[in-house]
Design a protein around this motif. Structure first.
Motif, mmCIF file in Angstrom:
data_model
loop_
_atom_site.group_PDB
_atom_site.id
_atom_site.type_symbol
_atom_site.label_atom_id
_atom_site.label_comp_id
_atom_site.label_asym_id
_atom_site.label_seq_id
_atom_site.Cartn_x
_atom_site.Cartn_y
_atom_site.Cartn_z
ATOM 1 N N THR A 26 0.823 -1.210 0.000
ATOM 2 C CA THR A 26 0.000 0.000 0.000
ATOM 3 C C THR A 26 0.854 1.257 0.000
ATOM 4 O O THR A 26 0.648 2.163 -0.811
ATOM 5 C CB THR A 26 -0.946 0.010 1.208
ATOM 6 O OG1 THR A 26 -1.788 -1.147 1.146
ATOM 7 C CG2 THR A 26 -1.787 1.264 1.235
ATOM 8 N N PHE A 27 1.820 1.325 0.911
ATOM 9 C CA PHE A 27 2.661 2.516 0.981
ATOM 10 C C PHE A 27 3.537 2.665 -0.257
ATOM 11 O O PHE A 27 3.763 3.778 -0.730
ATOM 12 C CB PHE A 27 3.503 2.523 2.249
ATOM 13 C CG PHE A 27 2.703 2.836 3.478
ATOM 14 C CD1 PHE A 27 1.985 4.020 3.577
ATOM 15 C CD2 PHE A 27 2.639 1.947 4.534
ATOM 16 C CE1 PHE A 27 1.230 4.315 4.702
ATOM 17 C CE2 PHE A 27 1.885 2.232 5.665
ATOM 18 C CZ PHE A 27 1.183 3.414 5.746
ATOM 19 N N THR A 28 4.015 1.541 -0.808
ATOM 20 C CA THR A 28 4.813 1.606 -2.037
ATOM 21 C C THR A 28 3.986 2.165 -3.185
ATOM 22 O O THR A 28 4.452 3.025 -3.947
ATOM 23 C CB THR A 28 5.358 0.214 -2.397
ATOM 24 O OG1 THR A 28 6.157 -0.266 -1.312
ATOM 25 C CG2 THR A 28 6.190 0.258 -3.661
ATOM 26 N N LEU A 29 2.746 1.700 -3.316
ATOM 27 C CA LEU A 29 1.881 2.195 -4.378
ATOM 28 C C LEU A 29 1.530 3.665 -4.183
ATOM 29 O O LEU A 29 1.488 4.434 -5.154
ATOM 30 C CB LEU A 29 0.608 1.358 -4.461
ATOM 31 C CG LEU A 29 0.797 -0.067 -4.978
ATOM 32 C CD1 LEU A 29 -0.508 -0.845 -4.868
ATOM 33 C CD2 LEU A 29 1.303 -0.065 -6.395
ATOM 34 N N THR A 34 2.315 9.134 -6.062
ATOM 35 C CA THR A 34 2.696 10.521 -5.784
ATOM 36 C C THR A 34 3.836 10.965 -6.690
ATOM 37 O O THR A 34 3.789 12.060 -7.275
ATOM 38 C CB THR A 34 3.092 10.684 -4.307
ATOM 39 O OG1 THR A 34 2.007 10.268 -3.480
ATOM 40 C CG2 THR A 34 3.466 12.106 -3.984
ATOM 41 N N VAL A 35 4.856 10.117 -6.824
ATOM 42 C CA VAL A 35 6.006 10.461 -7.669
ATOM 43 C C VAL A 35 5.579 10.611 -9.125
ATOM 44 O O VAL A 35 5.965 11.571 -9.808
ATOM 45 C CB VAL A 35 7.119 9.400 -7.525
ATOM 46 C CG1 VAL A 35 8.190 9.561 -8.581
ATOM 47 C CG2 VAL A 35 7.727 9.453 -6.137
ATOM 48 N N SER A 37 2.604 11.345 -10.280
ATOM 49 C CA SER A 37 1.775 12.544 -10.417
ATOM 50 C C SER A 37 2.625 13.810 -10.455
ATOM 51 O O SER A 37 2.367 14.724 -11.253
ATOM 52 C CB SER A 37 0.772 12.631 -9.269
ATOM 53 O OG SER A 37 -0.113 11.543 -9.301
ATOM 54 N N ILE A 38 3.627 13.880 -9.615
ATOM 55 C CA ILE A 38 4.510 15.049 -9.588
ATOM 56 C C ILE A 38 5.259 15.179 -10.908
ATOM 57 O O ILE A 38 5.375 16.273 -11.473
ATOM 58 C CB ILE A 38 5.480 14.976 -8.387
ATOM 59 C CG1 ILE A 38 4.704 15.186 -7.085
ATOM 60 C CG2 ILE A 38 6.613 15.991 -8.530
ATOM 61 C CD1 ILE A 38 5.510 14.907 -5.840
ATOM 62 N N ARG A 39 5.761 14.056 -11.442
ATOM 63 C CA ARG A 39 6.480 14.093 -12.722
ATOM 64 C C ARG A 39 5.565 14.512 -13.861
ATOM 65 O O ARG A 39 5.964 15.309 -14.719
ATOM 66 C CB ARG A 39 7.088 12.725 -13.029
ATOM 67 C CG ARG A 39 8.312 12.414 -12.225
ATOM 68 C CD ARG A 39 8.890 11.094 -12.636
ATOM 69 N NE ARG A 39 10.048 10.751 -11.822
ATOM 70 C CZ ARG A 39 10.643 9.584 -11.848
ATOM 71 N NH1 ARG A 39 10.193 8.631 -12.636
ATOM 72 N NH2 ARG A 39 11.676 9.354 -11.085
ATOM 73 N N GLN A 40 4.353 13.969 -13.888
ATOM 74 C CA GLN A 40 3.415 14.338 -14.947
ATOM 75 C C GLN A 40 3.059 15.811 -14.875
ATOM 76 O O GLN A 40 2.957 16.485 -15.907
ATOM 77 C CB GLN A 40 2.150 13.493 -14.864
ATOM 78 C CG GLN A 40 2.340 12.073 -15.343
ATOM 79 C CD GLN A 40 1.075 11.248 -15.223
ATOM 80 O OE1 GLN A 40 0.158 11.603 -14.490
ATOM 81 N NE2 GLN A 40 1.027 10.141 -15.931
ATOM 82 N N ARG A 41 2.874 16.329 -13.679
ATOM 83 C CA ARG A 41 2.559 17.753 -13.515
ATOM 84 C C ARG A 41 3.709 18.613 -14.013
ATOM 85 O O ARG A 41 3.509 19.590 -14.732
ATOM 86 C CB ARG A 41 2.264 18.051 -12.053
ATOM 87 C CG ARG A 41 1.897 19.493 -11.794
ATOM 88 C CD ARG A 41 1.591 19.711 -10.314
ATOM 89 N NE ARG A 41 1.152 21.044 -10.058
ATOM 90 C CZ ARG A 41 1.966 22.059 -9.765
ATOM 91 N NH1 ARG A 41 3.271 21.863 -9.695
ATOM 92 N NH2 ARG A 41 1.481 23.271 -9.551
ATOM 93 N N ARG A 42 4.931 18.230 -13.647
ATOM 94 C CA ARG A 42 6.108 18.981 -14.079
ATOM 95 C C ARG A 42 6.240 18.953 -15.600
ATOM 96 O O ARG A 42 6.525 19.976 -16.228
ATOM 97 C CB ARG A 42 7.362 18.398 -13.426
ATOM 98 C CG ARG A 42 8.611 19.221 -13.663
ATOM 99 C CD ARG A 42 9.823 18.634 -12.985
ATOM 100 N NE ARG A 42 9.585 18.360 -11.584
ATOM 101 C CZ ARG A 42 10.017 17.264 -10.952
ATOM 102 N NH1 ARG A 42 10.700 16.352 -11.602
ATOM 103 N NH2 ARG A 42 9.778 17.090 -9.679
#
Length: 66
Positions: A26-29, A34-35, A37-42
């Motif tokens: 769960t925490f890995t997913l 999150t990572v 999503s941040i890359r796609q936003r950037r």
């Protein structure tokens, strides 16, 4: 659920493998999501910025030809 010691807590009554594995997955997913999503936003912001610069250069070019 009540545990008498810390080792009993980590053993989870014999189900520790499944419990801790589910927490780990769960925490890995969540971290992966999150990572990503941040890359796609950037990437999206950079793409928008480059399109705006391209449009601005086209406007300046068209003004210069007039």
């Amino acid at each position: 659920m009540h545990f008498d010691s810390l080792s009993e807590f980590f053993a989870m009554g014999g189900y520790a493998f499944y419990v801790w594995l589910s927490y780990g997955v769960t925490f890995t997913l969540l971290i992966g999501l999150t990572v990503i999503s941040i890359r796609q936003r950037r990437n999206l912001i950079n793409e928008i910025r480059s399109k705006q610069l391209r449009e601005q250069k086209l406007k300046e070019y068209r003004k210069g030809k007039e």
